[in-house]
Design an enzyme around this catalytic site. Sequence first.
Site, short mmCIF file in Angstrom:
data_model
loop_
_atom_site.label_atom_id
_atom_site.label_comp_id
_atom_site.label_asym_id
_atom_site.label_seq_id
_atom_site.Cartn_x
_atom_site.Cartn_y
_atom_site.Cartn_z
N ASP A 32 -59.80 -88.85 -3.50
CA ASP A 32 -59.08 -87.65 -3.07
C ASP A 32 -59.98 -86.74 -2.23
O ASP A 32 -61.07 -86.37 -2.67
CB ASP A 32 -58.60 -86.90 -4.32
CG ASP A 32 -57.42 -85.98 -4.04
OD1 ASP A 32 -57.11 -85.76 -2.86
OD2 ASP A 32 -56.82 -85.50 -5.00
N ASP A 33 -59.51 -86.40 -1.02
CA ASP A 33 -60.21 -85.43 -0.16
C ASP A 33 -61.57 -85.91 0.34
O ASP A 33 -62.44 -85.09 0.65
CB ASP A 33 -60.41 -84.09 -0.91
CG ASP A 33 -59.15 -83.26 -0.98
OD1 ASP A 33 -58.09 -83.76 -0.58
OD2 ASP A 33 -59.22 -82.11 -1.44
N CYS A 71 -52.03 -84.73 0.55
CA CYS A 71 -52.03 -85.75 -0.50
C CYS A 71 -50.72 -86.54 -0.64
O CYS A 71 -50.71 -87.76 -0.50
CB CYS A 71 -52.36 -85.10 -1.84
SG CYS A 71 -54.02 -84.42 -1.95
N HIS A 125 -49.47 -88.73 -5.79
CA HIS A 125 -49.70 -87.30 -6.02
C HIS A 125 -48.85 -86.83 -7.19
O HIS A 125 -49.31 -86.06 -8.04
CB HIS A 125 -49.35 -86.50 -4.77
CG HIS A 125 -49.54 -85.02 -4.93
ND1 HIS A 125 -50.78 -84.42 -4.92
CD2 HIS A 125 -48.64 -84.01 -5.13
CE1 HIS A 125 -50.65 -83.12 -5.09
NE2 HIS A 125 -49.37 -82.85 -5.22
N ASP A 309 -57.40 -90.52 0.84
CA ASP A 309 -56.04 -90.15 1.23
C ASP A 309 -56.00 -89.29 2.49
O ASP A 309 -54.95 -89.16 3.12
CB ASP A 309 -55.29 -89.47 0.09
CG ASP A 309 -56.00 -88.25 -0.47
OD1 ASP A 309 -57.13 -87.94 -0.03
OD2 ASP A 309 -55.42 -87.59 -1.35
N HIS A 310 -57.12 -88.72 2.91
CA HIS A 310 -57.21 -87.98 4.18
C HIS A 310 -58.63 -87.46 4.35
O HIS A 310 -59.45 -87.56 3.45
CB HIS A 310 -56.22 -86.81 4.24
CG HIS A 310 -56.14 -86.02 2.97
ND1 HIS A 310 -57.18 -85.27 2.50
CD2 HIS A 310 -55.15 -85.91 2.06
CE1 HIS A 310 -56.83 -84.72 1.35
NE2 HIS A 310 -55.61 -85.10 1.05
#
Length: 482
Positions: A32-33, A71, A125, A309-310
């Site tokens: 995540d992130d 997300c 998410h 995810d990004h």
Amino acid sequence: MNKVIALLFTAFCFLSSRAQDSQPNVLVFYIDDLRAELGCYGSETAITPHIDELAKDGVMFNKAYVQQAICAPSRMSTLTGLRPETLGIYSIFTPLRSVHKEVVSLPQLFNKNGYKTISIGKVYHHGRDDKSVWSTYFEKEKNTYLKPENITLMKRLKEEGVKPLKGPAFENADVPDEGYKDGRAANYAIETLHRVKDDKFVMFVGLSKPHLPYNAPKKYWDLYDKNDFKIPSRQKPEGAYRLALPKWGELKSYSNIPKEGDLNDDLTRDLIHGYHASVSYIDAQVGKVMATLEDLDLRKNTMIIFMSDHGYKIGEYALWCKQSNLEIDTRVPLIISRETAYKNRVTNKTSDALVENVDIYQTLVDICDLKSAPVSDGKSILAVLNNPKTKWDAAAYSVYARGKKIMGVTTTDGQWRYTEWRNSTTHEILGVELYEHKNSLLSYTNLSGQKKYKKVEDRMRQLLEVQFPRNKPFLQNDQPRR
């Protein structure tokens, strides 16, 4: 005749069994992130030995992109093989199954093909999406604070009715790895591998750091000297569309972050320090799970995908977090390492092929020979895994909506990023951006409209039209927040 039929049937069963045996297990580390702030990607600061080792054991993609830098839509896209504009979901507030009962997700497809399906930590998410579909489901836990002063603070804020209820943006309690939730997720992944070692499985391990708050055991903070971190340039892109840059309320909602203005250098370094500590923390969890694969002799038939995810900003442009069409938010790390028994296995290679997270779905369909797979928006990148220098797609695409009325659509060819901000209904162009990224994730000048770059802009506009034609309305399935 009966003997012939019996022999043919036996041969068929044998070949079917061999085909099933050749289907690899799949282990996906879904982070995540996480931007490409890793040693293997050339970071001068990040300490990530286990992920770096994984990169040596597979193919690392330099030009991997998400379909939306937030997300929920990004994860839905990965797990369904469908782009946000196909699903019509662009916000974090709409669960997939609240509007799409018919879409066949990866856990559903793997289930149909005889796999045990395992979800650990943050995968979707919205945890309730496909919760009952997984063979094993380990619920993601809420963020927790462990220092006594922060526990007291959280209790007081709750009593005062503060919403959203968030404490400090970082914490460094002197605790073992399992003191925080990603350590517990890794431990559960290890326990589960022992239970399913004789089964065919797909396991998603969703590690929540380095998402805010940057809470990680003190030993990972101690890997770094806060004063070694440089303050990023706070210069914003000149000539950007008025809604191109995100508001960073996600960070400002934490209790120790000023609600107005840029952050000072000291707090900026604290946050960059916390982000790096969190990255090293999840690196250690990856190492533990990978070691278990080796100990159980599962690596020979288990392929690994490491992905995010990004992307993310840690002070660049005086901004934080994600939520934009900028290069730094849409580009992600992606490492794929085939099972060691795979005869065409490629290791210690990098690829500049333009690939997208939406491609993971079809790639797994091909590699695992999954039957009854629906049509997806992505394409299998198996050919690139077998030959990382393979010529591939001309562009990658992302979207970011600003409310219901404005849609940002963007494309990159690996060197240039072209973005149009359109009226979501009429496709009227409200703003255009052209940024050069030949040598950097960052770009400080919008070159759109400059005569010198007209040919580049025309070419990028044509690439954008391939995915986002003006006669195709944007599907809108987002529901109001509940």
